[in-house]
Write a protein that holds these residues in place. Structure first.
Motif, PDB file in Angstrom:
ATOM      1  N   VAL A 310       0.834  -1.203   0.000  1.00  0.00           N
ATOM      2  CA  VAL A 310       0.000   0.000   0.000  1.00  0.00           C
ATOM      3  C   VAL A 310       0.870   1.255   0.000  1.00  0.00           C
ATOM      4  CG1 VAL A 310      -1.714   1.304   1.305  1.00  0.00           C
ATOM      5  CG2 VAL A 310      -1.915  -1.182   1.129  1.00  0.00           C
ATOM      6  N   THR A 311       1.933   1.241   0.790  1.00  0.00           N
ATOM      7  CA  THR A 311       2.837   2.386   0.829  1.00  0.00           C
ATOM      8  C   THR A 311       3.516   2.602  -0.520  1.00  0.00           C
ATOM      9  OG1 THR A 311       3.247   1.965   3.179  1.00  0.00           O
ATOM     10  CG2 THR A 311       4.829   3.356   2.016  1.00  0.00           C
ATOM     11  N   GLU A 312       3.907   1.522  -1.167  1.00  0.00           N
ATOM     12  CA  GLU A 312       4.551   1.627  -2.480  1.00  0.00           C
ATOM     13  C   GLU A 312       3.597   2.218  -3.514  1.00  0.00           C
ATOM     14  OE1 GLU A 312       6.572  -1.331  -5.847  1.00  0.00           O
ATOM     15  OE2 GLU A 312       5.910  -2.117  -3.914  1.00  0.00           O
ATOM     16  N   ILE A 313       2.325   1.787  -3.483  1.00  0.00           N
ATOM     17  CA  ILE A 313       1.340   2.317  -4.431  1.00  0.00           C
ATOM     18  C   ILE A 313       1.101   3.802  -4.164  1.00  0.00           C
ATOM     19  CG2 ILE A 313      -1.048   2.142  -5.198  1.00  0.00           C
ATOM     20  CD1 ILE A 313      -0.940  -0.835  -4.541  1.00  0.00           C
ATOM     21  N   ALA A 314       0.984   4.169  -2.889  1.00  0.00           N
ATOM     22  CA  ALA A 314       0.741   5.568  -2.546  1.00  0.00           C
ATOM     23  C   ALA A 314       1.926   6.455  -2.916  1.00  0.00           C
ATOM     24  CB  ALA A 314       0.430   5.688  -1.054  1.00  0.00           C
ATOM     25  N   ASN A 315       3.135   5.961  -2.743  1.00  0.00           N
ATOM     26  CA  ASN A 315       4.319   6.752  -3.095  1.00  0.00           C
ATOM     27  C   ASN A 315       4.384   7.022  -4.592  1.00  0.00           C
ATOM     28  OD1 ASN A 315       5.101   6.830  -0.413  1.00  0.00           O
ATOM     29  ND2 ASN A 315       6.473   5.068  -0.591  1.00  0.00           N
TER      30      ASN A 315
END
Length: 523
Positions: A310-315
């Motif tokens: 999720v963090t990778e997608i948001a970044n």
């Protein structure tokens, strides 16, 4: 090893030999450089030289602490580290103490014959009342290591682990034109290690072949070759994938052998030709342990956390140079086109699309390439990881769902879950097709809507129709019907069977040039 003292020479030579070994790929070399604070750019020879120079600098400074970091990184990064140093004899192995020796039930016991100071050379098989097997923590009997010192080193594989060599290594001499046959005789009574093959389905007898002696070897058979066991041809792919060195599998000959009675002599005949240009090949039979695909899947312990995905997608969505849009995540494996069971991908893969671990391992078992089916990056077994983000989606959706939509925030939406706005029934109007009527805007300036007739006056008439029900006389008249409920007017039909000679001239009707007239209306 003394962390503060100088690095031991045997371990220095072991690390240098592994760094220069062809079995270490570029990804592993880059990982070794990154862990030890070295630049990971450049080609494979540059990476090897960089590592060897750093090891040499540790020796020159007498820096055992830094060298120990190098040694530990090699142990964790190179999966065949221990088997390599054990088979080559680069490390000085300590003598096992009697308290460290335990009995195993899988392999037959061995006996110490004495008259040797090397504990690894004292083991042998076929001795009754034996009392020794493998040292504690070692999965193979002692004589395996003594045997491997003078044996080949094949690239390790998770699909088959070499346990013992059966018989001697056969040299296949180069042949220019004629065919040559190399024969191997095999009796179970001569090799007690084979006594458990019938009871343990994971133990298989396999034929290996190599095109050289030095270093780690790929499995390679002569281009023109065939294998027969007890007169019957063994159907196997001896060439592997085209232009893919290392994709050839060893040949499983277990089912072609007769293991009962144990005195039966099995004849293994290997025929080859046209090898002068290539050189000698070396044929050898091994007893291997082969885990099932399910066992290998259970060994994948690395996981990719859902929070990190999720963090990778948001970044990526927050990148000012990228326009963030939703993306589709397929829940079907790109290899088997079936719904994912164990969503898996490589640790170095930059995509969130997963493949099924079982399908991937089955494909590698047939022809090992270890490439991601999505991005084609190298994904060896030790780099496989279960994606918990995709696993959570699979558990939360029914089996009929084949894909989901991933929002830039990392939230996923099941197809059809979006709310569709439907107008209120009281305000919605539904028009029946029968209630529609066609209107035509008539323009007197540009159109003549009369039908030409046969009158001598040259005037034109309007649409002509047959007499309607209830009309008198034989003269046709224009059929018009009123439609007070906005229904379509009845179609007007022209009777072509009537003759103008049999009836008096029709009266001329005045053309209607009224603007915005409507057919089928009473206006």
């Amino acid at each position: 090893m003394d962390r503060a003292g100088p690095p031991p020479k045997d371990k220095v030579e072991a690390l240098k030999a592994i760094a220069k070994n062809a079995g270490v790929n570029k990804t592993q070399l880059q990982s070794l450089c990154a862990v030890n604070g070295l630049p990971k750019t450049g080609n494979k020879p540059d990476l090897v030289k960089r590592l060897v120079d750093a090891i040499q600098q540790c020796v020159a400074r007498g820096d055992g602490i830094t060298f120990n970091t190098f040694y530990n990184s090699f142990e964790t990064t190179v999966p065949w580290f221990h088997s390599f140093v054990a088979s080559t004899g680069l490390l000085q192995q300590p003598k096992p103490q009697p308290s460290q020796i335990s009995q195993t039930a899988i392999y037959p016991p061995v006996q110490n014959h004495g008259n040797s100071s090397n504990s690894y050379a004292m083991a042998s098989y076929g001795v009754a009342n034996g009392s020794y097997s493998a040292p504690k923590g070692v999965s193979r009997p002692l004589d395996w290591y003594n045997q491997q010192r003078h044996d080949f080193q094949f690239k390790p594989s998770v699909f088959y682990e070499i346990q013992y060599r059966i018989g001697e290594v056969k040299d296949c001499e180069p042949m220019q034109q004629h065919r040559q046959t190399v024969s191997i005789k095999l009796r179970v009574s001569d090799h007690p290690q084979l006594s458990n093959v019938g009871n343990d389905p994971s133990l298989r007898i396999m034929m290996y072949c190599a095109a050289g002696k030095n270093g780690v070897q790929d499995i390679a058979f002569p281009y023109q070759s065939e294998l027969k066991v007890n007169g019957g041809e063994v159907k196997a792919n001896l060439r592997g994938l085209k232009n893919k060195p290392g994709s050839t599998r060893p040949v499983d000959i277990t089912d072609s052998l007769r293991l009962r009675p144990n005195t039966y002599q099995n004849n293994i005949d290997f025929t080859y030709a046209l090898t002068r240009e290539v050189g000698s090949f070396y044929l050898v039979v091994y007893l291997c342990k082969t885990p099932t695909i399910e066992e290998l899947v259970s060994r994948i312990t690395k996981k990719i956390r859902a929070e990190s995905v999720v963090t990778e997608i948001a970044n990526k969505a927050n990148d000012p140079d990228v326009v963030a849009t939703s993306q589709v995540l397929s829940l079907k494996c790109p290899l088997s086109y079936m719904r994912l069971s164990k969503p898996c991908r490589g640790l170095n893969c930059g995509h969130i699309q997963c493949f099924d671990a079982t399908s991937y391992l089955q494909l590698q078992e047939q022809g090992p390439q270890w490439l991601c089916p999505i991005c084609s990056k190298s994904v060896p077994f030790d780099q496989l990881a279960i994606d918990e983000y995709a696993q959570g989606i699979l558990e939360a959706t029914p089996k009929s769902v084949e894909q989901v939509t991933i929002e830039p925030t990392g939230k996923w939406i099941e197809p059809g879950a979006e709310k569709v706005t439907v107008p209120d029934s009281a305000e919605a109007s539904f028009v029946d097709d029968d209630d529609l009527y066609v209107s035509e805007v008539l323009s007197a300036a540009n159109h003549d809507f009369s039908t030409p007739g046969r009158s001598t006056t040259g005037a034109s008439t309007t649409l002509i129709g047959t007499p309607m029900n209830g009309s008198t006389g034989g003269t046709p008249s224009l059929a018009r019907s009123s439609n007070n409920n906005n229904k379509r007017s009845a179609p007007e039909v022209i009777d072509l069977t009537l003759s103008d000679d049999d009836e008096p001239p029709r009266p001329v009707k005045r053309a209607n040039y009224g603007m915005n007239a409507y057919y089928g209306s009473n206006s």
